[in-house]
Design a protein around this motif. Structure first.
Motif, short mmCIF file in Angstrom:
data_model
loop_
_atom_site.label_atom_id
_atom_site.label_comp_id
_atom_site.label_asym_id
_atom_site.label_seq_id
_atom_site.Cartn_x
_atom_site.Cartn_y
_atom_site.Cartn_z
N CYS A 97 0.84 -1.20 0.00
CA CYS A 97 0.00 0.00 0.00
C CYS A 97 0.88 1.25 0.00
CB CYS A 97 -0.90 0.00 1.23
SG CYS A 97 -1.99 1.44 1.32
N VAL A 98 0.58 2.19 -0.94
CA VAL A 98 1.38 3.41 -1.05
C VAL A 98 0.57 4.65 -0.66
CG1 VAL A 98 2.90 2.43 -2.81
CG2 VAL A 98 0.84 3.65 -3.52
N HIS A 99 -0.53 4.46 0.03
CA HIS A 99 -1.36 5.56 0.55
C HIS A 99 -1.94 6.44 -0.55
CE1 HIS A 99 1.03 4.77 4.27
NE2 HIS A 99 2.08 4.86 3.48
N CYS A 100 -2.05 5.97 -1.78
CA CYS A 100 -2.44 6.86 -2.88
C CYS A 100 -3.88 7.34 -2.77
CB CYS A 100 -2.22 6.16 -4.22
SG CYS A 100 -3.32 4.75 -4.51
N GLY A 101 -4.75 6.53 -2.17
CA GLY A 101 -6.14 6.94 -1.98
C GLY A 101 -7.05 6.70 -3.17
N PHE A 102 -6.53 6.07 -4.23
CA PHE A 102 -7.41 5.77 -5.37
C PHE A 102 -8.62 4.93 -4.94
CE2 PHE A 102 -4.31 6.13 -9.24
CZ PHE A 102 -4.03 7.43 -8.86
N CYS A 103 -8.40 4.07 -3.94
CA CYS A 103 -9.46 3.17 -3.48
C CYS A 103 -10.65 3.91 -2.89
CB CYS A 103 -8.91 2.18 -2.46
SG CYS A 103 -8.15 2.96 -1.01
N THR A 104 -10.42 5.11 -2.36
CA THR A 104 -11.53 5.82 -1.71
C THR A 104 -12.62 6.21 -2.70
OG1 THR A 104 -10.42 7.97 -1.95
CG2 THR A 104 -9.99 6.74 0.08
N ALA A 105 -12.23 6.43 -3.96
CA ALA A 105 -13.21 6.87 -4.96
C ALA A 105 -14.19 5.78 -5.35
CB ALA A 105 -12.48 7.38 -6.21
N THR A 106 -13.80 4.51 -5.15
CA THR A 106 -14.67 3.41 -5.57
C THR A 106 -15.19 2.59 -4.41
OG1 THR A 106 -12.74 1.97 -5.90
CG2 THR A 106 -13.54 3.19 -7.82
N CYS A 107 -14.88 3.00 -3.19
CA CYS A 107 -15.35 2.26 -2.01
C CYS A 107 -16.77 2.68 -1.66
CB CYS A 107 -14.43 2.52 -0.82
SG CYS A 107 -15.05 1.80 0.72
N PRO A 108 -17.74 1.77 -1.67
CA PRO A 108 -19.13 2.15 -1.41
C PRO A 108 -19.36 2.78 -0.03
CG PRO A 108 -19.03 -0.04 -2.36
CD PRO A 108 -17.62 0.34 -2.03
N THR A 109 -18.65 2.28 0.99
CA THR A 109 -18.90 2.85 2.33
C THR A 109 -18.28 4.24 2.45
OG1 THR A 109 -17.02 1.51 3.13
CG2 THR A 109 -19.25 0.70 3.57
N TYR A 110 -17.12 4.45 1.83
CA TYR A 110 -16.55 5.81 1.88
C TYR A 110 -17.41 6.78 1.09
CZ TYR A 110 -13.41 9.76 1.55
OH TYR A 110 -12.90 11.02 1.62
N VAL A 111 -17.86 6.37 -0.09
CA VAL A 111 -18.72 7.22 -0.92
C VAL A 111 -20.01 7.56 -0.17
CG1 VAL A 111 -20.11 7.26 -3.03
CG2 VAL A 111 -17.76 6.44 -3.11
N THR A 112 -20.51 6.62 0.61
CA THR A 112 -21.77 6.81 1.33
C THR A 112 -21.58 7.60 2.62
OG1 THR A 112 -22.63 4.73 0.44
CG2 THR A 112 -23.74 5.61 2.38
N ILE A 148 -7.00 -0.23 6.35
CA ILE A 148 -5.64 -0.76 6.31
C ILE A 148 -4.81 -0.20 7.46
CG2 ILE A 148 -3.46 -0.58 5.01
CD1 ILE A 148 -5.14 -1.07 2.45
N TYR A 149 -4.95 1.10 7.73
CA TYR A 149 -4.24 1.69 8.88
C TYR A 149 -4.67 1.04 10.18
CZ TYR A 149 -2.28 5.60 6.16
OH TYR A 149 -1.57 6.36 5.27
N LEU A 150 -5.97 0.84 10.35
CA LEU A 150 -6.47 0.23 11.58
C LEU A 150 -5.96 -1.19 11.73
CD1 LEU A 150 -10.21 1.42 11.55
CD2 LEU A 150 -8.39 2.26 13.04
N ILE A 151 -5.98 -1.95 10.64
CA ILE A 151 -5.53 -3.34 10.69
C ILE A 151 -4.03 -3.40 10.99
CG2 ILE A 151 -5.21 -5.44 9.32
CD1 ILE A 151 -7.82 -4.58 7.81
N LYS A 152 -3.26 -2.55 10.33
CA LYS A 152 -1.81 -2.52 10.55
C LYS A 152 -1.51 -2.23 12.02
CE LYS A 152 2.32 0.15 9.21
NZ LYS A 152 2.61 0.75 10.54
N ASP A 153 -2.16 -1.23 12.57
CA ASP A 153 -1.92 -0.85 13.96
C ASP A 153 -2.28 -1.99 14.91
OD1 ASP A 153 -1.38 1.25 16.05
OD2 ASP A 153 -3.49 0.85 16.51
N MET A 154 -3.40 -2.64 14.64
CA MET A 154 -3.86 -3.73 15.50
C MET A 154 -2.91 -4.92 15.44
SD MET A 154 -7.59 -5.62 15.29
CE MET A 154 -7.35 -6.13 13.55
N LEU A 155 -2.52 -5.33 14.23
CA LEU A 155 -1.67 -6.50 14.09
C LEU A 155 -0.24 -6.24 14.54
CD1 LEU A 155 -2.86 -7.91 10.62
CD2 LEU A 155 -3.59 -8.60 12.92
N GLU A 156 0.30 -5.08 14.19
CA GLU A 156 1.68 -4.77 14.58
C GLU A 156 1.85 -4.77 16.09
OE1 GLU A 156 4.16 -2.03 11.40
OE2 GLU A 156 2.99 -1.05 12.96
N ASN A 157 0.87 -4.23 16.78
CA ASN A 157 0.96 -4.12 18.24
C ASN A 157 0.42 -5.35 18.96
OD1 ASN A 157 2.01 -1.28 18.77
ND2 ASN A 157 0.34 -0.87 17.33
N GLY A 158 0.00 -6.35 18.20
CA GLY A 158 -0.49 -7.57 18.82
C GLY A 158 -1.67 -7.36 19.73
#
Length: 439
Positions: A25-40, A52-62
């Motif tokens: 993931c390169v943080h580009c944000g292209f995904c936000t334009a096509t994500c139904p929940t973000y659009v809504t 992805i940020y939430l998952i990374k933080d959760m998994l990295e910190n165990g």
């Protein structure tokens, strides 16, 4: 994306896979334009990048999942529009799958949430139980308004909105057996019966079997087949999903050994996405890894298989079809053109609704667990479909059929039902008395 997992964490193959996905993931944000929940909703945490940020933080910190993380992960439809958009090839599907398993294993949901999920997992994957539940729904329907006023019971109220008032009779095509080719034999396939679909709309598989046998394809409905595992897989219930996958792998391998199979035909694209992923789901199981990969390679959506048979073309019928591409079809399996080309060749005029990449809000049990967001997405989808002025809606997933049908009066059918009609079958019952609109 930079990650900071320890060697001990990366010794877990699931964590190691997630870490490799996160690094893409390169943080580009292209995904936000096509994500139904973000659009809504317009909330960054309800976009793939935010999750992805939430998952990374959760998994990295165990850390065990907390209420905020669960809220935003639960709102993900797993529509996979983000994977179609992503220029970096982030494997969001397997990342969110791992996150859901982590949630299931580390987070204690509120009592009513646990109860609802347990009921869905115990009923929907089992056709007999599901049929009984739909009968009970008709008895409870008069109390729907009361249920909607109690927040903890909204999910059960949502099931009443979706439940049909009449339940089709059990189809003989759902019973195990062999359906012989009616023309010179050109193939042999197994067909997935499924769990919800044969109860809600048994005519889909019936039309599939009629069409294939007329075309010279022998169709076997295997004994012992179970739910594909998709419904519980997306709830994070990993062991239940893997048990279903192993059971089906055994069933289909038995059929391969008995008479050979050219393909395993799937008429619900949500199931197809999961079965095509069996090889990945069971990759760490030494007894099933190779066998599951073999089964995944044989799995074909019905339109994918029909496209390989070189069907004859027909003159235009003067009937306009709005084709709704299910998310699991276009984003999960990357099948975009075959259904439309088959419909066009069969004589239908195919129209593409605007915002075709956005989910209709069905997404397995999503329209039950997240009814408000689901209703907004359905309304948006129906507006775009109705704007095409089509006579019929065609799609390849029973969840989409059920969801969209509750929001419009336009008949909605599985693509294969129209193809069966066009290639020698009877007109579907839903279309009796159809008067095509002006082109």
């Amino acid at each position: 994306m930079q990650t900071n997992f320890t060697p001990e964490q990366l010794a877990d193959p699931h964590v190691a896979e997630s870490e490799a996905i996160l690094r893409k993931c390169v943080h580009c944000g292209f995904c936000t334009a096509t994500c139904p929940t973000y659009v809504t909703l317009g909330n960054e945490l309800d976009s793939p990048r935010g999750r992805i940020y939430l998952i990374k933080d959760m998994l990295e910190n165990g850390r065990p999942a907390d209420a905020e993380v669960v809220t935003h992960i639960d709102r993900c439809l797993s529509c996979l529009a983000c994977t179609t958009t992503c220029p970096s090839g982030v494997d969001y599907m397997h990342l969110i799958d791992h996150a859901r398993v982590h949630v299931e294993n580390t987070y204690k949901r509120p009592l009513m949430d646990r109860l609802t999920r347990n009921v869905l997992a115990a009923v929907l994957p089992y056709p007999g139980r599901f049929r009984l539940a739909l009968r009970l729904a008709n008895l409870v329907r008069p109390f729907k308004g009361l249920l909607k006023r109690i927040p903890a019971l909204k999910a059960f109220a949502a099931t009443l909105d979706l439940a049909p008032r009449s339940i089709p009779a059990l189809s003989p095509f759902a019973k195990p057996g062999l359906h012989a080719a009616q023309a010179e034999r050109r193939g042999r396939v197994a067909i997935l019966t499924g769990c919800a679909q044969p109860v809600l709309d048994p005519e889909i598989n019936a039309a599939t079997i009629r069409l294939l046998t007329r075309l010279g394809v022998e169709v076997v409905v295997p004994e012992g087949e179970v739910c594909c595992g998709s419904l519980v897989h997306h709830m994070g219930r990993e062991e239940q999903a893997l048990a279903a996958a192993r059971a089906n792998v055994d069933v289909w391998l038995r059929e391969i050994d008995a008479g050979g199979l050219d393909a395993i035909i799937i008429t619900a694209s949500g199931c197809g996405t999961t079965i095509k992923d069996y090889g990945h789901m069971l990759r760490l199981d030494p007894a099933y890894a190779e066998k599951a990969a073999r089964i995944s390679a044989l799995a074909k959506d019905i339109t994918e298989y029909l496209a390989s048979l070189d069907l004859p073309s027909h003159m235009p019928r003067g009937i306009a079809v709005a084709y709704h591409s299910a998310c699991s079809m276009q984003h999960g399996q990357k099948i975009t053109m075959a259904p439309k080309l088959l419909l066009k060749a069969a004589g239908f005029t195919v129209r593409d609704p605007a915002e075709g990449h956005l989910c209709c809000g069905s997404a397995g049990t999503y329209n039950i667990m997240q009814p408000e967001i689901s209703a907004e997405l359905r309304a948006r989808k129906v507006r775009n479909i109705e704007a095409t002025k089509a006579d019929i809606i065609a799609t390849g997933n029973i969840g989409c059929i059920t969801q969209i049908a509750t929001g419009t009066g336009i008949p909605i059918l599985h693509t294969v039902e129209l193809l069966d009609w066009a290639h020698g079958g009877e007109m579907p019952m839903k279309l009796k008395g159809l008067q095509p609109a002006a082109a």
